[in-house]
Design an enzyme around this catalytic site. Structure first.
Site, PDB file in Angstrom:
ATOM      1  N   TRP A  31       0.835  -1.214   0.000  1.00  0.00           N
ATOM      2  CA  TRP A  31       0.000   0.000   0.000  1.00  0.00           C
ATOM      3  C   TRP A  31       0.862   1.252   0.000  1.00  0.00           C
ATOM      4  O   TRP A  31       0.519   2.253  -0.624  1.00  0.00           O
ATOM      5  CB  TRP A  31      -0.904  -0.011   1.231  1.00  0.00           C
ATOM      6  CG  TRP A  31      -1.744   1.226   1.379  1.00  0.00           C
ATOM      7  CD1 TRP A  31      -2.978   1.450   0.836  1.00  0.00           C
ATOM      8  CD2 TRP A  31      -1.430   2.421   2.112  1.00  0.00           C
ATOM      9  NE1 TRP A  31      -3.447   2.698   1.183  1.00  0.00           N
ATOM     10  CE2 TRP A  31      -2.512   3.314   1.967  1.00  0.00           C
ATOM     11  CE3 TRP A  31      -0.331   2.818   2.878  1.00  0.00           C
ATOM     12  CZ2 TRP A  31      -2.525   4.576   2.561  1.00  0.00           C
ATOM     13  CZ3 TRP A  31      -0.340   4.075   3.474  1.00  0.00           C
ATOM     14  CH2 TRP A  31      -1.438   4.939   3.311  1.00  0.00           C
ATOM     15  N   HIS A  32       2.007   1.190   0.683  1.00  0.00           N
ATOM     16  CA  HIS A  32       2.838   2.388   0.811  1.00  0.00           C
ATOM     17  C   HIS A  32       3.549   2.759  -0.482  1.00  0.00           C
ATOM     18  O   HIS A  32       3.916   3.927  -0.653  1.00  0.00           O
ATOM     19  CB  HIS A  32       3.873   2.198   1.922  1.00  0.00           C
ATOM     20  CG  HIS A  32       3.325   2.457   3.289  1.00  0.00           C
ATOM     21  ND1 HIS A  32       2.649   1.494   4.020  1.00  0.00           N
ATOM     22  CD2 HIS A  32       3.338   3.571   4.060  1.00  0.00           C
ATOM     23  CE1 HIS A  32       2.293   2.004   5.174  1.00  0.00           C
ATOM     24  NE2 HIS A  32       2.672   3.261   5.230  1.00  0.00           N
ATOM     25  N   GLY A  33       3.763   1.841  -1.366  1.00  0.00           N
ATOM     26  CA  GLY A  33       4.438   2.225  -2.596  1.00  0.00           C
ATOM     27  C   GLY A  33       4.751   1.053  -3.490  1.00  0.00           C
ATOM     28  O   GLY A  33       4.831  -0.097  -3.047  1.00  0.00           O
ATOM     29  N   PHE A  59       1.909   8.587  -1.223  1.00  0.00           N
ATOM     30  CA  PHE A  59       1.174   7.348  -1.003  1.00  0.00           C
ATOM     31  C   PHE A  59      -0.311   7.528  -1.255  1.00  0.00           C
ATOM     32  O   PHE A  59      -1.045   6.581  -1.203  1.00  0.00           O
ATOM     33  CB  PHE A  59       1.404   6.840   0.417  1.00  0.00           C
ATOM     34  CG  PHE A  59       2.861   6.696   0.754  1.00  0.00           C
ATOM     35  CD1 PHE A  59       3.743   6.123  -0.146  1.00  0.00           C
ATOM     36  CD2 PHE A  59       3.364   7.157   1.962  1.00  0.00           C
ATOM     37  CE1 PHE A  59       5.083   6.010   0.152  1.00  0.00           C
ATOM     38  CE2 PHE A  59       4.696   7.028   2.275  1.00  0.00           C
ATOM     39  CZ  PHE A  59       5.563   6.460   1.372  1.00  0.00           C
TER      40      PHE A  59
END
Length: 491
Positions: free
Chosen positions: A325-327, A491
C-alpha cells in the site's frame, strides 16, 4: 496546496468565514466545503478532480445498492464488484509502472525480451487514502455498522474533505457522517486544542522534519557508500524522527483545521517510539491505517481465531499488503514483509515466555521457579526499557528500506553501518540535540496537548487568533527556507 504556505492560509481563512456564515444552512455549507475541497485537490492538477468525483459516485451508488438489498448473496456480490473497481483504479495509477518494469526485467532474465505497453501514468495525490475511505464505507454499510447515505453531497464531502484528503487520517464513515447531520459547533476548548495542534504540527514539519531532511537525511541516503557508520546511524535515527514529525504533523494540522470547522477527527499518532513491542508500535503509529488493516483485512482473513499457522499467516499478509500500500517498489515490499515476519516472531517469543515464566509453573518452588518469578517481577521495568530499545531499532532497520530509493542502496546503507573508520560529518550538537530531544518527547504524557489546550481555553477568541498568527510567524522565522511536500503525499 501545502498546509504551511500562504496560499493555504488565505484559502482556509476564506473557507472558514464562509462555512461559519452558512452554519444554519447545512446543505449550502456542505456544498461550499465540497467545492473548497475540490479546489484544494485540483490545485495540484485539475484532472485529478474527475478521479475523485468518479470514486465518490461509485461508492455512493454501491452503498445505496448494498443498503437497499436484503438478499445476502447479492449484497456480497455488489460489495465485491465495488471493492474490485476501487482497487483496480488504485492498482492502475499506483502499480502499473512497477508491474511492467518488473515484468520487463523478468523477461530479460529469461531471454525473451518483449516490447511492453508502457504509459506515463501520473500518481494522483492521496489516492490511497480516499480509496481506503471509500472501501471502509462500503464494508461498513454491508456489515450494517452504518446506514447507506441518501445524500450524495454527504458522500462527496466524506471522501473529499480537504483537511485529511491527501494524507489522512483515514476517517470512518460511522465517525464522520453523523457529524454532517448536526449543526456544527466549536467551543473554546475545541478551538484552543486546535490552535495547539496546528502550531505543534507546523513546528514539527517546518522546523524539525525540514532541518533533519536537508541537513542529514537527504545527504546520507543519496549515496550511503561515502559515509561512515557514525553518520549512517545518525542518519537513520534522524529519518525516524523526520518521518514521524512529518507525517504526524500533517495529522495534527488536519485534526486542528477540521476542529475549527466544527468536525472531530480521531487521533492518528500516540508517541510510537515509546512502544515496547512491535505490536504496541502499530497501535501507536498511523492508527487510522493500522486499525483499517486490522478491521478490513486481518480480521476478515481470520485474525487470531484459527490455527497458530493461520494466525501467523494473517499477520504476515496484513503487513505485507500494508507495505505494498505504501508504494510500488521492492523496498516497500521488504518493509512490509519484515514487519509481518517480526510481528510473528514477537508473538511466538512472547507466548513462549509467558508459558515459561508464568508464576514459575512447571518448576515447582525451587530455585528455577524463584528465578522465573523474579524475572517476571522485573519485566515491568528493565524488560520494558529493553523492549523499547529493541523495538525502536527494529523499526529503524526497516525505515532504511522504506527511505532508500532502491533495494541495493538500502543494502549498502546497512553494510555501511558496520564501518566506523571515517569521522562523522554531521554529528553537530544542533542535529544530535534535535534528534535526542525529539525522541525524548515521546515520553511526555500522552494527553499533554489536551492539557495545554485546557490551559488556553479561558483565552478570548481574539487572543487565540493572535496566538495562532504570531505562532505561525515565529515558526516561519525558525524554519529553513523552502517548503518540502509531506512525505505521505506520495502514497
Amino acid at each position: 496546496m501545502l498546509f504551511p504556505t500562504l496560499d493555504f492560509a488565505l484559502f482556509f481563512v476564506i473557507v472558514f468565514l464562509i462555512a461559519w456564515e452558512l452554519r444554519r444552512d447545512m446543505d449550502a455549507r456542505k456544498l461550499v466545503l465540497v467545492l473548497a475541497s475540490y479546489f484544494f485537490y485540483g490545485y495540484w492538477d485539475p484532472r485529478f478532480t474527475l478521479l475523485l468525483a468518479g470514486s465518490s459516485l461509485l461508492n455512493y451508488a454501491a452503498g445505496r445498492a448494498i443498503g437497499g438489498m436484503n438478499d445476502g448473496a447479492m449484497r456480497k456480490w455488489v460489495l465485491g464488484v465495488a471493492i474490485a473497481l476501487n482497487l483496480a483504479v488504485l492498482a492502475f495509477f499506483k502499480y502499473y509502472g512497477f508491474f511492467l518494469d518488473s515484468l520487463a526485467d523478468m523477461l530479460v532474465t529469461l531471454g525473451i525480451e518483449r516490447d511492453l505497453p508502457f504509459l506515463e501514468v501520473i500518481l494522483p495525490v492521496g489516492i490511497s487514502f480516499f480509496t481506503f475511505q471509500g472501501i471502509s464505507y462500503l464494508v461498513d454499510v454491508y456489515r450494517r455498522h452504518v446506514d447507506a447515505s441518501r445524500s450524495v453531497l454527504d458522500i462527496f464531502l466524506y471522501i473529499s474533505f480537504f483537511p485529511q484528503l491527501v494524507a489522512g487520517p483515514i476517517v470512518r464513515a460511522a465517525h464522520f457522517l453523523p457529524q454532517l447531520e448536526r449543526t456544527p459547533h466549536v467551543n473554546r476548548r475545541m478551538a484552543s486544542l486546535a490552535v495547539v495542534l496546528i502550531l505543534v504540527g507546523l513546528f514539527k514539519k517546518m522546523v524539525i522534519a525540514n532541518y533533519l531532511a536537508t541537513e542529514v537525511v537527504d545527504n546520507v541516503f543519496f549515496d550511503p557508500t561515502i559515509y561512515g557508520g557514525g553518520d549512517l546511524l545518525l542518519g537513520v535515527y534522524a529519518y525516524a524522527v523526520q518521518i514521524y514529525c512529518d507525517f504526524s504533523a500533517y495529522s495534527d494540522i488536519a485534526i486542528g483545521v477540521a476542529a475549527l470547522l466544527g468536525y472531530r477527527f480521531p487521533r492518528n499518532f500516540d508517541h510510537p517510539y515509546r512502544a515496547a513491542s512491535l505490536q504496541e508500535f502499530w497501535r501507536r503509529w498511523h492508527i487510522s491505517l493500522s486499525t483499517w488493516l486490522r478491521d478490513y483485512l486481518y480480521i476478515p482473513l481470520g485474525g487470531s481465531h484459527g490455527s497458530t499457522f493461520k494466525t501467523y499467516r494473517n499477520l504476515f499478509l496484513t503487513m505485507f499488503l500494508g507495505g505494498i500500500w505504501h508504494g510500488a517498489a521492492w523496498t516497500f515490499v521488504f518493509w512490509g514483509a519484515f514487519h509481518g515476519a517480526m510481528l510473528g516472531v514477537e508473538r511466538a517469543v512472547s507466548r513462549r515466555w509467558e508459558a515459561y515464566a508464568g508464576n514459575g509453573n512447571g518448576y515447582g518452588g525451587g530455585v528455577l521457579g524463584t528465578l522465573m518469578g523474579i524475572g517476571r517481577a522485573i519485566q515491568g521495568s528493565i524488560g520494558t526499557v529493553l523492549g523499547i530499545v529493541l523495538t525502536f531499532h527494529l523499526v529503524c532497520f526497516a525505515w532504511i528500506f522504506f527511505r532508500a530509493p532502491t533495494f541495493s542502496s538500502a543494502w549498502n546503507y546497512v553494510i555501511g553501518l558496520f564501518d566506523w573508520s571515517q569521522p562523522s560529518q554531521y554529528a553537530s550538537p544542533f542535529i544530535v540535540g534535535m534528534v535526542a530531544l525529539s525522541l525524548a518527547a515521546h515520553f511526555l504524557p500522552s494527553n499533554w496537548a489536551v492539557g495545554v489546550g485546557r490551559m488556553l481555553q479561558r483565552a478570548s477568541w481574539i487572543v487565540l487568533g493572535l496566538m495562532l498568527g504570531f505562532g505561525i510567524l515565529a515558526i516561519e522565522a525558525m524554519a529553513p527556507e523552502g517548503v518540502a511536500p509531506f512525505i505521505y503525499f506520495q502514497f
